[in-house]
Design a protein around this motif. Structure first.
Motif, PDB file in Angstrom:
ATOM      1  N   GLU A 177       6.769   2.770  -5.256  1.00  0.00           N
ATOM      2  CA  GLU A 177       6.835   3.777  -6.336  1.00  0.00           C
ATOM      3  C   GLU A 177       6.277   3.243  -7.658  1.00  0.00           C
ATOM      4  OE1 GLU A 177       7.758   6.847  -5.806  1.00  0.00           O
ATOM      5  OE2 GLU A 177       8.793   6.729  -3.862  1.00  0.00           O
ATOM      6  N   ASP A 199       5.235   1.089  -0.709  1.00  0.00           N
ATOM      7  CA  ASP A 199       5.181   2.530  -0.498  1.00  0.00           C
ATOM      8  C   ASP A 199       4.843   3.270  -1.792  1.00  0.00           C
ATOM      9  OD1 ASP A 199       5.913   2.161   2.125  1.00  0.00           O
ATOM     10  OD2 ASP A 199       8.027   2.662   1.803  1.00  0.00           O
ATOM     11  N   HIS A 200       4.053   4.337  -1.647  1.00  0.00           N
ATOM     12  CA  HIS A 200       3.772   5.266  -2.743  1.00  0.00           C
ATOM     13  C   HIS A 200       3.149   4.574  -3.956  1.00  0.00           C
ATOM     14  CE1 HIS A 200       5.736   8.371  -0.445  1.00  0.00           C
ATOM     15  NE2 HIS A 200       6.796   7.591  -0.308  1.00  0.00           N
ATOM     16  N   HIS A 223       3.426   3.208   3.240  1.00  0.00           N
ATOM     17  CA  HIS A 223       3.515   4.662   3.321  1.00  0.00           C
ATOM     18  C   HIS A 223       3.141   5.294   1.975  1.00  0.00           C
ATOM     19  CE1 HIS A 223       4.895   8.511   4.822  1.00  0.00           C
ATOM     20  NE2 HIS A 223       5.595   8.668   3.720  1.00  0.00           N
ATOM     21  N   GLY A 224       2.369   6.364   2.027  1.00  0.00           N
ATOM     22  CA  GLY A 224       2.015   7.077   0.800  1.00  0.00           C
ATOM     23  C   GLY A 224       0.880   6.444   0.020  1.00  0.00           C
ATOM     24  N   ASN A 225       0.057   5.616   0.683  1.00  0.00           N
ATOM     25  CA  ASN A 225      -1.135   5.043   0.063  1.00  0.00           C
ATOM     26  C   ASN A 225      -2.377   5.566   0.788  1.00  0.00           C
ATOM     27  OD1 ASN A 225      -0.430   2.685  -1.974  1.00  0.00           O
ATOM     28  ND2 ASN A 225       1.066   2.564  -0.299  1.00  0.00           N
TER      29      ASN A 225
END
Length: 270
Positions: A177, A199-200, A223-225
């Motif tokens: 984040e 993540d992210h 995750h989220g990249n």
């Protein structure tokens, strides 16, 4: 509504005696049992600072602390400093004088900068500063050669310092984040790294030799990249990483450890 002065004095004396004997000062949620039963602190209690080198652990979680006083250096033997969920905006330069400290938690505050003097905390093993407003970290972070865990998640970081690779003992790096666009190649020097969580963020790629050089890495979460599994699988060292990841989960299964809903894919989340 007040209380009898003698009772208050007795409570304070007993409290100070207990803190001095144990070295543990815990005032979470502002629950100081004195004349006012629920007192929310906006500054460090003088009586705590007056204990000086007797304090080993200080926990002032869930108060309204705005800053950490310069007098923090009086707590010269402190090993654990827990100030999560306050409204702290700055740290003093004197924090670098806490030469015995091993654990710092500052999650959920309002820090916008982190002082260079933190690099002087050579015994520090765990540093958690998630949920703040940090846009950068000092290069002096690389001086923390005994650091095992670094958690900088939920900030506004666009990069990690190049010196991160000098944190030779680092086993777990959490930077979820944020707005990180690329990792410094020095991350590949973290030969003891077991878990990398990003993540992210805005990562399009990771250093090509990461999986090859970080031979103890067992878990990586991206995750989220904007990075694909195909890119990851084509990296040199992927097969060896996959073997380590599977052995980790096989060991957990053999030990009857619960595995999450992602099952065996949990260690490589893209």
């Amino acid at each position: 509504m007040g209380c009898f002065a003698s009772k208050g004095a007795g409570s304070k004396a007993s409290r100070l005696s207990r803190w001095q004997a144990t070295g543990i000062v815990a005032l979470q949620d502002g629950k100081l049992k004195a004349c006012i039963l629920f007192l929310v602190f906006t500054s460090f209690p003088d009586e705590v600072l007056d204990l000086g080198k007797s304090v080993r652990t200080l926990d002032l979680t869930h108060n309204k602390l705005v800053d950490v006083p310069e007098e923090i250096n009086k707590l010269m033997n402190i090993q654990r400093l827990i100030l999560a969920n306050n409204v702290i905006e700055r740290l003093p330069m004197n924090i670098g004088k806490l030469q015995s400290i091993k654990f710092i938690m500052l999650d959920g505050n309002r820090l916008t900068t982190f002082p260079d003097e933190v690099g002087q905390l050579v015994r520090l093993e765990r540093l958690s500063i998630s949920g703040n407003l940090l846009t950068s970290l000092p290069e002096t972070l690389g001086s923390l050669r005994n650091l095992l865990l670094l958690n900088v998640s939920n900030n506004k970081l666009k990069a990690l310092p190049d010196s991160i690779g000098s944190c030779f003992s680092l086993e777990e790096l959490q930077a979820n984040e944020n707005s990180i666009e690329e990792l410094p190649t020095s991350v590949c020097s973290l030969v003891h790294l077991k878990s990398l969580c990003l993540d992210h963020n805005n990562l399009k790629q990771i250093p090509p030799s990461l999986l090859k050089e970080c031979k103890t890495l067992q878990n990586i979460s991206l995750h989220g990249n904007p990075i694909s599994m195909d890119q990851f699988q084509q990296m040199e060292g992927f097969n060896e990483f996959e073997d380590r990841r599977r052995k980790k989960f096989d060991k957990q299964i053999d030990s009857n450890v619960m595995i999450g809903s992602k099952g065996l894919d949990e260690g490589v989340d893209l």
